[in-house]
Design a protein around this motif. Structure first.
Motif, mmCIF file in Angstrom:
data_model
loop_
_atom_site.group_PDB
_atom_site.id
_atom_site.type_symbol
_atom_site.label_atom_id
_atom_site.label_comp_id
_atom_site.label_asym_id
_atom_site.label_seq_id
_atom_site.Cartn_x
_atom_site.Cartn_y
_atom_site.Cartn_z
ATOM 1 N N PRO A 50 12.546 -6.063 12.574
ATOM 2 C CA PRO A 50 11.092 -6.086 12.430
ATOM 3 C C PRO A 50 10.357 -4.883 11.490
ATOM 4 O O PRO A 50 9.524 -5.231 10.964
ATOM 5 C CB PRO A 50 10.706 -5.847 13.895
ATOM 6 N N ASP A 51 11.159 -3.875 11.409
ATOM 7 C CA ASP A 51 10.499 -2.791 10.613
ATOM 8 C C ASP A 51 11.499 -2.514 9.252
ATOM 9 O O ASP A 51 11.331 -1.854 8.553
ATOM 10 C CB ASP A 51 10.368 -1.417 11.410
ATOM 11 N N GLY A 52 12.404 -3.129 9.205
ATOM 12 C CA GLY A 52 13.336 -3.001 8.139
ATOM 13 C C GLY A 52 14.591 -1.777 8.111
ATOM 14 O O GLY A 52 14.916 -1.551 7.283
ATOM 15 N N ALA A 53 14.484 -1.272 9.602
ATOM 16 C CA ALA A 53 15.656 -0.313 9.781
ATOM 17 C C ALA A 53 16.693 -1.093 9.999
ATOM 18 O O ALA A 53 16.951 -2.152 10.425
ATOM 19 C CB ALA A 53 15.109 0.610 10.947
ATOM 20 N N PRO A 54 17.928 -0.199 9.962
ATOM 21 C CA PRO A 54 19.109 -0.750 10.345
ATOM 22 C C PRO A 54 19.217 -1.054 11.728
ATOM 23 O O PRO A 54 18.526 -0.618 12.589
ATOM 24 C CB PRO A 54 20.121 0.521 10.007
ATOM 25 N N VAL A 55 19.892 -2.004 12.022
ATOM 26 C CA VAL A 55 20.156 -2.436 13.485
ATOM 27 C C VAL A 55 21.663 -2.357 14.343
ATOM 28 O O VAL A 55 22.488 -2.676 13.315
ATOM 29 C CB VAL A 55 19.898 -4.011 13.562
ATOM 30 N N VAL A 56 21.809 -1.801 15.248
ATOM 31 C CA VAL A 56 23.110 -1.349 15.850
ATOM 32 C C VAL A 56 23.452 -2.547 16.399
ATOM 33 O O VAL A 56 22.930 -3.429 17.097
ATOM 34 C CB VAL A 56 22.846 -0.206 16.668
ATOM 35 N N SER A 57 24.943 -2.984 15.745
ATOM 36 C CA SER A 57 25.530 -4.473 16.692
ATOM 37 C C SER A 57 26.210 -4.053 18.051
ATOM 38 O O SER A 57 26.300 -2.903 18.342
ATOM 39 C CB SER A 57 26.390 -4.811 15.715
ATOM 40 N N SER A 58 26.712 -5.180 18.353
ATOM 41 C CA SER A 58 27.185 -4.805 19.740
ATOM 42 C C SER A 58 28.743 -4.138 19.449
ATOM 43 O O SER A 58 29.343 -3.670 20.542
ATOM 44 C CB SER A 58 27.821 -6.366 20.348
ATOM 45 N N SER A 59 29.270 -3.924 18.380
ATOM 46 C CA SER A 59 30.240 -3.122 17.864
ATOM 47 C C SER A 59 30.177 -1.870 17.792
ATOM 48 O O SER A 59 30.905 -1.000 17.806
ATOM 49 C CB SER A 59 31.189 -3.620 17.003
ATOM 50 N N GLY A 60 28.863 -1.353 17.860
ATOM 51 C CA GLY A 60 28.357 0.120 18.015
ATOM 52 C C GLY A 60 28.088 0.679 16.735
ATOM 53 O O GLY A 60 27.883 1.951 16.563
ATOM 54 N N PHE A 61 28.239 -0.212 15.446
ATOM 55 C CA PHE A 61 27.784 0.471 14.112
ATOM 56 C C PHE A 61 26.521 -0.126 13.634
ATOM 57 O O PHE A 61 26.231 -1.408 13.725
ATOM 58 C CB PHE A 61 29.071 0.287 13.182
ATOM 59 N N ALA A 62 25.785 0.583 12.652
ATOM 60 C CA ALA A 62 24.668 0.389 12.354
ATOM 61 C C ALA A 62 24.666 -0.664 11.200
ATOM 62 O O ALA A 62 25.524 -0.307 10.174
ATOM 63 C CB ALA A 62 23.540 1.405 12.022
#
Length: 335
Positions: A50-62
């Motif tokens: 939504p804001d263009g920021a990185p997203v943290v996955s279920s694996s724990g990394f962005a």
């Protein structure tokens, strides 16, 4: 089939915190390979938040994204990519999805994203493929929706997938629709994927699913057993469904499945119990009853004999409960 000069089918892939990296790759890689085997750009995609920021996955990394979601972007489709334990998409996600739906674009959800779309009202008239481990929980929380045990669903404007490798099959179906079966089969060859599976194929056929060359009476009794999981029935009642005696049905099952009808029915009931324990918060006594066990002690013994642990141990109390979905005017929030 599109011409070599046709514009690519462009997808925005909206990543929800806790999304499945496997789901993302299972969608993108078949599309990339379709471009490769066709020697033209059939598909394009952009990862979004939504804001263009990185997203943290279920694996724990962005994971970095290509940009922010834009309600006015001219996309052919928008995919909500979530994981089994992802956060429920709030207002920014709901607004982007609603904008795509208003334009008549393809709106899709993969893995937990399918359940998110359903909760937001975008799959009201479509089957909702839900991963087998979450299906009981989903059915209890959303009895108004049609939870499916199929792999995926695809229409002109809606698509959804139960997750895992079923996302590959959804991608293959989209490839076949856009470029033809030959391209989809070639992508299968590249992926070492046996064939494009049909939407309604079961997620896990299971040991109790008879092969096509088995007696059709075996398949019929299996179907009757599945429908009767919560109701204890004697073997002669199943045998009567196909005009056989109990002994004849025993011989038929031993020949086709290598085990007795009673063992098959017990395994079905225990498998359902395991799913209920993992996917719902029903008391163990209720799970036992719903799976056709007349006593909790009998259920506990049979469960331990089958899985090597007690029903209480199978509940995994350390795992946080998955959020239910509640829909407001422009957003879906976890209860």
């Amino acid at each position: 089939m599109p011409s070599r000069t046709a514009a690519p089918f462009t997808l925005g892939i909206l990543l929800v915190p806790g999304f499945s990296v496997l789901g993302l790759a299972a969608l993108i890689e078949p599309l990339r390979l379709a471009n490769h085997v066709a020697d033209r750009t059939l598909f394009a995609w952009r990862t979004l938040s939504p804001d263009g920021a990185p997203v943290v996955s279920s694996s724990g990394f962005a994971v970095g994204v290509d940009g922010a979601g834009d309600p006015d972007a001219a996309l052919d489709g928008l995919v909500l990519c979530a994981g089994a334990d992802a956060e429920a998409p709030g207002a920014p996600f709901a607004e982007l999805i609603a904008a795509s739906a208003r334009r008549g674009a393809l709106v899709a959800g993969i893995d937990g994203g399918a359940e998110g779309l359903a909760a937001a009202g975008h799959l009201a008239d479509r089957p909702v493929p839900v991963h087998w481990r979450r299906r009981e929980h989903f059915a209890l929380c959303r009895p108004d929706l049609a939870a499916s045990d199929g792999l995926f669903d695809l229409s002109d404007t809606r698509a959804s997938s139960a997750g895992g490798m079923a996302v590959v099959d959804l991608a293959l179906a989209l490839i076949q629709r856009q470029a033809g079966r030959d391209v989809a089969v070639s992508v299968c060859d590249e992926l070492l994927h046996q064939r494009p599976r049909e939407a309604g194929e079961p997620q896990r056929p299971g040991a109790a699913s008879p092969a096509q060359h088995h007696d059709p009476r075996t398949a019929h009794v299996i179907a009757v057993m599945r429908a009767a999981i919560g109701t204890p029935r004697p073997i002669h009642a199943f045998a009567a469904e196909v005009g056989l005696s109990s002994r004849q049905l025993e011989r038929l099952f031993l020949r086709d499945l290598g085990c007795s009808p009673g063992a098959v029915f017990l395994d079905m009931r225990l498998d359902r119990a395991r799913d209920l324990l993992a996917g719902t918060d029903q008391p163990i006594a209720c799970v036992a009853r719903d799976c056709g066990f007349v006593s909790q002690s009998h259920f506990s013994k049979a469960f331990r004999d089958r899985f090597g642990l007690s029903p209480g141990e199978a509940r995994q109390p350390s795992r946080p409960p998955r959020p239910s979905w509640r829909v407001h005017a422009a957003t879906a929030e976890p209860v």
